[in-house]
Scaffold this active site. Sequence first.
Site, mmCIF file in Angstrom:
data_model
loop_
_atom_site.group_PDB
_atom_site.id
_atom_site.type_symbol
_atom_site.label_atom_id
_atom_site.label_comp_id
_atom_site.label_asym_id
_atom_site.label_seq_id
_atom_site.Cartn_x
_atom_site.Cartn_y
_atom_site.Cartn_z
ATOM 1 N N LYS A 22 86.929 86.953 77.026
ATOM 2 C CA LYS A 22 87.287 86.527 77.587
ATOM 3 C C LYS A 22 86.257 88.328 78.813
ATOM 4 C CE LYS A 22 90.911 89.646 78.621
ATOM 5 N NZ LYS A 22 90.899 90.840 79.328
ATOM 6 N N ASN A 23 85.950 89.473 77.595
ATOM 7 C CA ASN A 23 85.947 90.399 78.852
ATOM 8 C C ASN A 23 84.199 90.177 78.626
ATOM 9 O OD1 ASN A 23 88.223 91.549 78.586
ATOM 10 N ND2 ASN A 23 88.173 92.836 77.211
ATOM 11 N N ARG A 92 92.779 92.876 86.989
ATOM 12 C CA ARG A 92 91.792 94.482 87.559
ATOM 13 C C ARG A 92 90.308 94.535 87.369
ATOM 14 N NH1 ARG A 92 96.597 95.377 87.014
ATOM 15 N NH2 ARG A 92 96.629 94.084 85.515
ATOM 16 N N CYS A 116 98.805 99.259 85.905
ATOM 17 C CA CYS A 116 99.411 97.856 85.143
ATOM 18 C C CYS A 116 100.089 98.780 84.033
ATOM 19 C CB CYS A 116 97.852 97.253 84.582
ATOM 20 S SG CYS A 116 97.178 98.233 82.575
ATOM 21 N N ARG A 121 94.738 102.818 85.556
ATOM 22 C CA ARG A 121 93.818 102.055 86.210
ATOM 23 C C ARG A 121 93.013 101.979 86.998
ATOM 24 N NH1 ARG A 121 93.770 97.422 82.476
ATOM 25 N NH2 ARG A 121 91.852 97.550 82.029
ATOM 26 N N LYS A 161 82.378 109.528 82.025
ATOM 27 C CA LYS A 161 82.992 109.456 81.034
ATOM 28 C C LYS A 161 82.455 107.772 80.898
ATOM 29 C CE LYS A 161 88.321 108.251 80.001
ATOM 30 N NZ LYS A 161 89.710 108.654 80.629
ATOM 31 N N SER A 163 82.788 104.483 80.602
ATOM 32 C CA SER A 163 84.395 103.287 81.133
ATOM 33 C C SER A 163 82.937 101.833 81.505
ATOM 34 C CB SER A 163 84.064 103.920 82.732
ATOM 35 O OG SER A 163 84.061 102.474 83.215
ATOM 36 N N VAL A 164 83.587 100.912 80.219
ATOM 37 C CA VAL A 164 83.625 99.706 80.386
ATOM 38 C C VAL A 164 82.505 99.302 81.592
ATOM 39 C CG1 VAL A 164 84.030 96.982 79.590
ATOM 40 C CG2 VAL A 164 83.902 98.843 77.939
ATOM 41 N N ASP A 305 91.518 97.509 72.055
ATOM 42 C CA ASP A 305 92.150 96.309 72.193
ATOM 43 C C ASP A 305 92.725 95.891 70.758
ATOM 44 O OD1 ASP A 305 90.065 95.199 74.805
ATOM 45 O OD2 ASP A 305 91.668 96.026 74.679
ATOM 46 N N ILE A 327 92.567 106.117 74.151
ATOM 47 C CA ILE A 327 91.391 105.568 75.976
ATOM 48 C C ILE A 327 92.486 105.371 76.488
ATOM 49 C CG2 ILE A 327 90.382 103.318 76.280
ATOM 50 C CD1 ILE A 327 88.812 104.479 73.908
ATOM 51 N N ARG A 397 97.085 85.164 79.187
ATOM 52 C CA ARG A 397 95.308 85.918 80.344
ATOM 53 C C ARG A 397 94.806 86.358 78.728
ATOM 54 N NH1 ARG A 397 96.919 91.798 82.520
ATOM 55 N NH2 ARG A 397 94.760 91.064 83.034
HETATM 56 C C1 EPZ Z 1 88.078 97.320 79.551
HETATM 57 O O1 EPZ Z 1 89.127 97.683 80.533
HETATM 58 C C2 EPZ Z 1 88.705 95.664 78.898
HETATM 59 N N1 EPZ Z 1 88.704 95.062 80.038
HETATM 60 C C3 EPZ Z 1 89.637 96.457 78.173
HETATM 61 O O2 EPZ Z 1 89.951 95.554 78.210
HETATM 62 C C4 EPZ Z 1 89.495 97.461 77.221
HETATM 63 O O3 EPZ Z 1 90.722 97.850 76.473
HETATM 64 C C5 EPZ Z 1 88.401 99.140 78.171
HETATM 65 O O4 EPZ Z 1 87.417 98.240 78.595
HETATM 66 C C6 EPZ Z 1 88.360 100.070 76.841
HETATM 67 O O5 EPZ Z 1 87.589 99.588 75.761
HETATM 68 C C7 EPZ Z 1 87.815 94.144 80.691
HETATM 69 O O6 EPZ Z 1 86.512 94.321 80.093
HETATM 70 C C8 EPZ Z 1 88.058 92.844 81.560
HETATM 71 P P1 EPZ Z 1 87.505 101.207 80.915
HETATM 72 P P2 EPZ Z 1 88.414 98.952 81.256
HETATM 73 O O7 EPZ Z 1 87.043 101.705 82.414
HETATM 74 O O8 EPZ Z 1 86.374 98.762 81.889
HETATM 75 C C9 EPZ Z 1 89.532 105.652 82.562
HETATM 76 C C10 EPZ Z 1 92.498 93.554 77.169
HETATM 77 O O9 EPZ Z 1 93.033 93.546 77.051
HETATM 78 N N2 EPZ Z 1 88.891 105.326 84.204
HETATM 79 O O10 EPZ Z 1 86.332 101.279 79.496
HETATM 80 O O11 EPZ Z 1 89.786 99.227 82.450
HETATM 81 C C11 EPZ Z 1 90.735 103.821 82.183
HETATM 82 O O12 EPZ Z 1 91.538 104.897 82.833
HETATM 83 C C12 EPZ Z 1 91.617 94.883 78.337
HETATM 84 O O13 EPZ Z 1 91.230 92.799 77.625
HETATM 85 C C13 EPZ Z 1 89.094 106.246 85.154
HETATM 86 O O14 EPZ Z 1 89.367 107.240 84.789
HETATM 87 O O15 EPZ Z 1 88.037 100.128 80.897
HETATM 88 C C14 EPZ Z 1 91.174 104.248 80.973
HETATM 89 O O16 EPZ Z 1 91.504 105.270 80.153
HETATM 90 C C15 EPZ Z 1 93.087 95.756 78.340
HETATM 91 N N3 EPZ Z 1 88.378 105.987 86.516
HETATM 92 C C16 EPZ Z 1 89.163 104.947 80.408
HETATM 93 O O17 EPZ Z 1 88.240 105.314 81.412
HETATM 94 C C17 EPZ Z 1 87.246 105.189 86.178
HETATM 95 O O18 EPZ Z 1 86.991 104.751 87.314
HETATM 96 C C18 EPZ Z 1 88.487 103.368 79.948
HETATM 97 O O19 EPZ Z 1 88.735 102.330 80.558
HETATM 98 C C19 EPZ Z 1 87.467 103.350 84.806
HETATM 99 C C20 EPZ Z 1 87.641 103.765 84.228
#
Ligand code: EPZ
Length: 419
Positions: A22-23, A92, A116, A121, A161, A163-164, A305, A327, A397
């Site tokens: 999915k991701n 998202r 969420c 997010r 930071k 961020s994926v 995850d 995270i 989902r």
């Molecule tokens: C991706 O979400 C995944 N979703 C998430 O999987 C996964 O848990 C997450 O990466 C971490 O590995 C998809 O790939 C679709 P991040 P993402 O940006 O990109 C903060 C699942 O269950 N942050 O790495 O949203 C954020 O709030 C889902 O499949 C900011 O502060 O994760 C979080 O605390 C859930 N500002 C941390 O960074 C930003 O602009 C990591 O978020 C972006 C993120």
Amino acid sequence: MQKLEVLGANKLKGQVKISGSKNASLPILAATLLSKKKIILKNLPKVKDIQTMITLLKSLGSKVRFNINQTIIDNTQQKKKFASYNLVKTMRAGILVLGPLLAKYRSAKVSLPGGCAIGSRPVDIHLKALSKLGVKYKINQGYVIANAPYGLKGNKINFSKISVGATENLIIAACLAKGTTILSNCAIEPEIKDLTNFLNKMGCRIKWVSKRTIRIIGVSEINEISYSVMFDRIEAGTYCVAAGVTGGNLTIKNVIPEIIKTEINVLKKIGLKIKIRKNEVQVIGNKKIRNMKIKTAPYPGFPTDLQAQIMVLLCKANKSSIIQEDIFENRFMHVAELNRMGAKILTIGNKAIIEGNINFASAELMATDLRASVSLVLAALTAKGKSVINRIYHLDRGYENIEKKLKKLGAKIKRVNNE
Ligand code: EPZ
């Protein structure tokens, strides 16, 4: 709404084939917007989030056709640049269309994803980095209205930071920018490597120059290609944990063991017997489950995850364990439901203290988010009697045919419509 009825306790035995990721599929689908031609994608998982992303692409003018296990995306008529709230709010990852739309049209209006169950997010890192490529944006009534009147220009960007999503958005945007972009402090999840493999096959010029640094040289031509997305490592990890939780014996197929070596090492330390073969992993449960201290971290650390799932296994350990969620700010929504099944888990801030030697009791349960809901299924599989899990749209989902796959492994599980 639908619910799952699970009659435990059963040991899971047999073979399970892991679906597409999915991701990895979500950013790759968003990245197809860079193309004005046809892209064929294979191995997309049949899960709700993928359907939502495809609906979002169609709302932007992409034509999408399906046959057998491939999805044909035709962007010859794709012109729109507005991604609406009603699609982005449920998924998202919709924010990932912002980068490609700006790269292709120099302007876009995309709904902010909103929060969420697991956290607020935010997308501040995405937006700050895009402005380094020459994007001007304002937030108005929950939408990002962004423009790059002179087109995107390559630049050096260091993410504040890991961020994926921000890494993915910027990689995609930089593919059509003028000049060279260097992104450092990138997330390096395998799904991001899958995205860069896909983009390079489309004719983009992307090179990982060091562990968390990537160089992208902008191009103007994108080729018509077909691409098969990687396996879902979180689904694979979930079934590995399921073998441990039920004391069963599962062979998890269609995986690349190297990609899930962190999870495999943790499960080995916990006491599960694991045999690794070329594209499969065999996991055999064990009566003696050892307690652990686990911290979630960006790849290659332990994935957030899988945190809810491993928590269920640690309830069966010989002593107390600790999980630290580093995270997301609110990713313990499964704890209250597990405690209603007899678990003894105490959360203090981002730490969960998990008492061992628990025998789960069946109960009526409420799913709250995707990974929390699958942890309830795992607990229900080991609880004697009938458990009911409500609001399983969360589960749909991200897990393809979960009850079919579990039934084939010996679980007594069925999906029913709420009265
Ligand atoms: C991706 O979400 C995944 N979703 C998430 O999987 C996964 O848990 C997450 O990466 C971490 O590995 C998809 O790939 C679709 P991040 P993402 O940006 O990109 C903060 C699942 O269950 N942050 O790495 O949203 C954020 O709030 C889902 O499949 C900011 O502060 O994760 C979080 O605390 C859930 N500002 C941390 O960074 C930003 O602009 C990591 O978020 C972006 C993120």
